[in-house]
Scaffold this motif. Structure first.
Motif, PDB file in Angstrom:
ATOM      1  N   PHE A 253       8.568 -11.172   8.717  1.00  0.00           N
ATOM      2  CA  PHE A 253       8.415 -12.317   9.596  1.00  0.00           C
ATOM      3  C   PHE A 253       7.319 -12.082  10.629  1.00  0.00           C
ATOM      4  N   VAL A 254       7.285 -10.876  11.186  1.00  0.00           N
ATOM      5  CA  VAL A 254       6.345 -10.527  12.248  1.00  0.00           C
ATOM      6  C   VAL A 254       5.637  -9.235  11.864  1.00  0.00           C
ATOM      7  N   PRO A 255       4.517  -8.913  12.517  1.00  0.00           N
ATOM      8  CA  PRO A 255       3.776  -7.701  12.143  1.00  0.00           C
ATOM      9  C   PRO A 255       4.599  -6.430  12.162  1.00  0.00           C
ATOM     10  N   ASP A 256       5.536  -6.294  13.108  1.00  0.00           N
ATOM     11  CA  ASP A 256       6.322  -5.054  13.198  1.00  0.00           C
ATOM     12  C   ASP A 256       7.172  -4.826  11.949  1.00  0.00           C
ATOM     13  N   ASP A 257       7.531  -5.918  11.248  1.00  0.00           N
ATOM     14  CA  ASP A 257       8.306  -5.746  10.016  1.00  0.00           C
ATOM     15  C   ASP A 257       7.533  -4.974   8.965  1.00  0.00           C
ATOM     16  N   ILE A 258       6.213  -5.130   8.961  1.00  0.00           N
ATOM     17  CA  ILE A 258       5.393  -4.418   7.981  1.00  0.00           C
ATOM     18  C   ILE A 258       5.416  -2.929   8.259  1.00  0.00           C
ATOM     19  N   ASP A 259       5.356  -2.553   9.541  1.00  0.00           N
ATOM     20  CA  ASP A 259       5.450  -1.135   9.885  1.00  0.00           C
ATOM     21  C   ASP A 259       6.810  -0.578   9.511  1.00  0.00           C
TER      22      ASP A 259
ATOM     23  N   PRO B 206       0.048 -17.021   5.254  1.00  0.00           N
ATOM     24  CA  PRO B 206       0.814 -16.054   6.039  1.00  0.00           C
ATOM     25  C   PRO B 206       0.411 -16.159   7.503  1.00  0.00           C
ATOM     26  N   PRO B 207       1.312 -15.871   8.438  1.00  0.00           N
ATOM     27  CA  PRO B 207       0.931 -15.891   9.847  1.00  0.00           C
ATOM     28  C   PRO B 207      -0.286 -14.999  10.097  1.00  0.00           C
ATOM     29  N   LEU B 208      -1.121 -15.412  11.040  1.00  0.00           N
ATOM     30  CA  LEU B 208      -2.403 -14.748  11.249  1.00  0.00           C
ATOM     31  C   LEU B 208      -2.237 -13.270  11.582  1.00  0.00           C
ATOM     32  N   GLU B 209      -1.332 -12.952  12.500  1.00  0.00           N
ATOM     33  CA  GLU B 209      -1.153 -11.545  12.881  1.00  0.00           C
ATOM     34  C   GLU B 209      -0.539 -10.744  11.740  1.00  0.00           C
ATOM     35  N   VAL B 210       0.321 -11.376  10.948  1.00  0.00           N
ATOM     36  CA  VAL B 210       0.870 -10.702   9.769  1.00  0.00           C
ATOM     37  C   VAL B 210      -0.234 -10.451   8.754  1.00  0.00           C
ATOM     38  N   LEU B 211      -1.138 -11.425   8.594  1.00  0.00           N
ATOM     39  CA  LEU B 211      -2.254 -11.269   7.662  1.00  0.00           C
ATOM     40  C   LEU B 211      -3.099 -10.060   8.020  1.00  0.00           C
ATOM     41  N   LEU B 212      -3.387  -9.899   9.288  1.00  0.00           N
ATOM     42  CA  LEU B 212      -4.182  -8.748   9.714  1.00  0.00           C
ATOM     43  C   LEU B 212      -3.424  -7.442   9.504  1.00  0.00           C
ATOM     44  N   ARG B 213      -2.148  -7.436   9.866  1.00  0.00           N
ATOM     45  CA  ARG B 213      -1.371  -6.199   9.694  1.00  0.00           C
ATOM     46  C   ARG B 213      -1.220  -5.852   8.220  1.00  0.00           C
ATOM     47  N   LEU B 214      -1.171  -6.863   7.351  1.00  0.00           N
ATOM     48  CA  LEU B 214      -1.140  -6.590   5.919  1.00  0.00           C
ATOM     49  C   LEU B 214      -2.392  -5.841   5.478  1.00  0.00           C
ATOM     50  N   CYS B 215      -3.538  -6.237   6.009  1.00  0.00           N
ATOM     51  CA  CYS B 215      -4.784  -5.540   5.666  1.00  0.00           C
ATOM     52  C   CYS B 215      -4.723  -4.088   6.109  1.00  0.00           C
ATOM     53  N   VAL B 216      -4.223  -3.859   7.322  1.00  0.00           N
ATOM     54  CA  VAL B 216      -4.135  -2.493   7.848  1.00  0.00           C
ATOM     55  C   VAL B 216      -3.179  -1.658   7.002  1.00  0.00           C
ATOM     56  N   SER B 217      -2.008  -2.207   6.726  1.00  0.00           N
ATOM     57  CA  SER B 217      -0.997  -1.437   6.004  1.00  0.00           C
ATOM     58  C   SER B 217      -1.359  -1.253   4.535  1.00  0.00           C
ATOM     59  N   ALA B 218      -1.977  -2.255   3.933  1.00  0.00           N
ATOM     60  CA  ALA B 218      -2.424  -2.101   2.561  1.00  0.00           C
ATOM     61  C   ALA B 218      -3.455  -0.981   2.455  1.00  0.00           C
ATOM     62  N   HIS B 219      -4.325  -0.884   3.457  1.00  0.00           N
ATOM     63  CA  HIS B 219      -5.326   0.193   3.461  1.00  0.00           C
ATOM     64  C   HIS B 219      -4.643   1.558   3.581  1.00  0.00           C
ATOM     65  N   LYS B 220      -3.620   1.627   4.408  1.00  0.00           N
ATOM     66  CA  LYS B 220      -2.868   2.888   4.533  1.00  0.00           C
ATOM     67  C   LYS B 220      -2.205   3.256   3.205  1.00  0.00           C
ATOM     68  N   TRP B 221      -1.613   2.263   2.549  1.00  0.00           N
ATOM     69  CA  TRP B 221      -0.950   2.500   1.262  1.00  0.00           C
ATOM     70  C   TRP B 221      -1.951   2.992   0.221  1.00  0.00           C
ATOM     71  N   LEU B 222      -3.097   2.343   0.141  1.00  0.00           N
ATOM     72  CA  LEU B 222      -4.103   2.737  -0.845  1.00  0.00           C
ATOM     73  C   LEU B 222      -4.702   4.104  -0.542  1.00  0.00           C
ATOM     74  N   SER B 223      -4.699   4.474   0.741  1.00  0.00           N
ATOM     75  CA  SER B 223      -5.274   5.771   1.127  1.00  0.00           C
ATOM     76  C   SER B 223      -4.327   6.936   0.861  1.00  0.00           C
ATOM     77  N   ARG B 224      -3.068   6.650   0.609  1.00  0.00           N
ATOM     78  CA  ARG B 224      -2.101   7.728   0.386  1.00  0.00           C
ATOM     79  C   ARG B 224      -2.357   8.468  -0.913  1.00  0.00           C
ATOM     80  N   ALA B 225      -2.786   7.755  -1.942  1.00  0.00           N
ATOM     81  CA  ALA B 225      -3.018   8.392  -3.252  1.00  0.00           C
ATOM     82  C   ALA B 225      -4.028   7.560  -4.014  1.00  0.00           C
ATOM     83  N   PRO B 226      -4.917   8.197  -4.783  1.00  0.00           N
ATOM     84  CA  PRO B 226      -5.913   7.437  -5.552  1.00  0.00           C
ATOM     85  C   PRO B 226      -5.289   6.501  -6.579  1.00  0.00           C
ATOM     86  N   SER B 227      -4.076   6.799  -7.017  1.00  0.00           N
ATOM     87  CA  SER B 227      -3.439   5.971  -8.049  1.00  0.00           C
ATOM     88  C   SER B 227      -2.718   4.756  -7.480  1.00  0.00           C
TER      89      SER B 227
END
Length: 455
Positions: free
Chosen positions: A443-449, A126-147
């Motif tokens: 395609f780009v980090p903003d798409d993840i947001d 995955p593109p480097l900046e997308v890879l980093l944003r995936l980590c950020v957004s995945a953490h947000k998703w996991l923090s929303r609910a324990p399940s």
């Protein structure tokens, strides 16, 4: 006949050599050993049968590996597996799962209750900046609910050749993009000291060898440099790919072609001809603006022989590949040599140490609109650098990010094309009825947001 029966006969066959006074105890001892061996083998067979029954009827013949309780890896949902994988995820996790598709192609997701994020890959990464944003957004998703859980998969399973030239299962190779993502996430979330330690942990859990493709290791190193604040992508000069030299390829009865990709865009393609037959060297002038993540691919097919009629040449197949980010080549003075052990090798024969790909960058012209970053892109690069350094403590800074929406075309169960894939616009897919509110191509980090804002 059970194998233990033969062992029992071998044990008792030696009884004639034992003195009469010790015969009774010897018989009992040998029979006891044989019985223990038979019991262990029977227990192993029973366990194997139980595991097979569970895998078939409870797991629906779908692998689901737990990297962490909330990080799951699975196989590519091919047409034969889509229904069963969806059934298992819907049963076990209902609406609490997010699927990250790292295969580079899309598929029908109507049976999946959870959202699906299609990451447009650059080669095998995955593109480097997308890879980093995936980590950020995945953490947000996991923090929303324990399940909540994140489920990631790579490409479809198919037999291919490993770097060493021996046959390997594509199941292992297809999971390495998942290894890259989860290794970076573990490091970013302070669950591993650095990305390579995260890689070792994920490979051990998945039962994969640690000899991953060099491009994956390269991006693990890139990610660590961003984490340590050693590189600021926003400050890197805008460059273009000026020249490329292939070394050690040729004079083996194959016709070759060079391709340069940036995600789903083919930037350059040309036939490869040897400029120096003694050293098997081919130098090419590229002159293509391309900042960021690039994938250089060399394809080959069998060359037509003189006695063959037209049209009897082989199919183009990927031979070697190297994925890199131009910012790190620019930091090295605009030149990088990727030698034999730094190339992703797909050919059946072992890679030669003489093979290499030389990359030359030059500063892009300020008049080139494609090479000059917009203020929005520069701000995004600044934010990426800050997120890499700060880790999960400041993940909330992404809540107000702006976005746009794009999507790529769908692919059925056929093998991915070796030629340039054809992408489709979001409007075309809407007409075809293949887009859902919780299915987005990245395609780009903003798409993840955009994806998470829609959720």
């Amino acid at each position: 006949k059970h194998p233990s029966h033969g062992a029992l006969r071998r044990q008792t066959g030696c009884l004639s050599q034992i003195p009469m006074q010790d015969l009774s105890s010897a018989v009992v001892g040998r029979l006891y050993e044989a019985a223990n061996s038979l019991q262990k083998e029977a227990a192993q067979a029973a366990t194997a049968i139980q595991n097979e029954i569970k895998f078939t009827f409870e797991d629906y013949s779908c692998n689901l590996w737990s990297i962490r309780p909330n990080l799951l890896a699975t196989d590519f949902p091919s047409r034969s597996k889509q229904h069963w994988l969806a059934s298992r995820l819907n049963r076990d996790h209902a609406n609490s799962y997010l699927v990250v598709n790292l295969s580079g192609i899309t598929y029908d997701t109507y049976e999946l209750q959870g959202p699906v994020m299609d990451v447009m890959m650059c080669g095998c990464v995955p593109p480097l900046e997308v890879l980093l944003r995936l980590c950020v957004s995945a953490h947000k998703w996991l923090s929303r609910a324990p399940s909540n859980v994140v489920v990631a998969h790579g490409a479809r399973e198919r037999s291919s050749s490993s770097r060493s030239g021996s046959s390997s299962t594509a199941a292992g190779q297809s999971l390495y993009p998942v290894v890259l993502l989860f290794a970076c996430y573990l490091s970013w979330a302070d669950l591993a000291d650095h990305p390579k330690e995260g890689m070792l942990s994920v490979c051990q859990t998945l039962g994969l060898p640690e000899d991953i493709f060099p491009s994956f290791r390269r991006y693990l190193s890139y990610f660590e440099l961003l984490q340590r604040g050693k590189v600021d992508l926003a400050l890197q000069p805008k460059v273009q790919l000026a020249r490329l030299v292939l070394i050690g390829l040729g004079e083996d009865g194959f016709q070759r072609a060079l391709e340069i990709w940036q995600q789903d865009r083919l930037l350059f393609r040309a036939d490869v001809s040897e400029d120096d037959h003694s050293s098997k060297t081919s130098a090419m002038h590229i002159g293509v603006p391309g900042c960021g993540d690039l994938a250089v691919r060399v394809l080959r097919r069998r060359r037509r022989k003189k006695n063959e009629v037209s049209g009897t040449v082989g199919k183009w197949r990927l031979e070697i590949q190297v994925c890199f980010h131009t910012a790190f080549v620019a930091l090295a003075g605009g030149f990088a040599r990727f030698s034999g052990n730094e190339l992703d090798t797909f050919r059946p024969e072992p890679s030669s140490d003489e093979c290499a790909v030389d990359v030359f960058l030059e500063q892009a012209s300020v008049t080139d609109e494609n090479a000059v970053a917009s203020p929005t892109a520069t701000a995004a690069a600044d934010a990426v650098g800050a997120a890499a350094r700060d880790g999960p403590r400041d993940a909330a800074q992404w809540d107000n990010a702006q976005f746009f929406d794009m999507a790529a075309d769908d692919d059925d169960d056929a093998d991915p094309p070796e030629e340039a894939p054809q992408s489709s616009s979001a409007a075309e897919l809407l007409v075809a009825g293949t887009l859902r509110a919780n299915h987005l191509a990245v395609f780009v980090p903003d798409d993840i947001d955009a994806f998470f804002d829609e959720l």
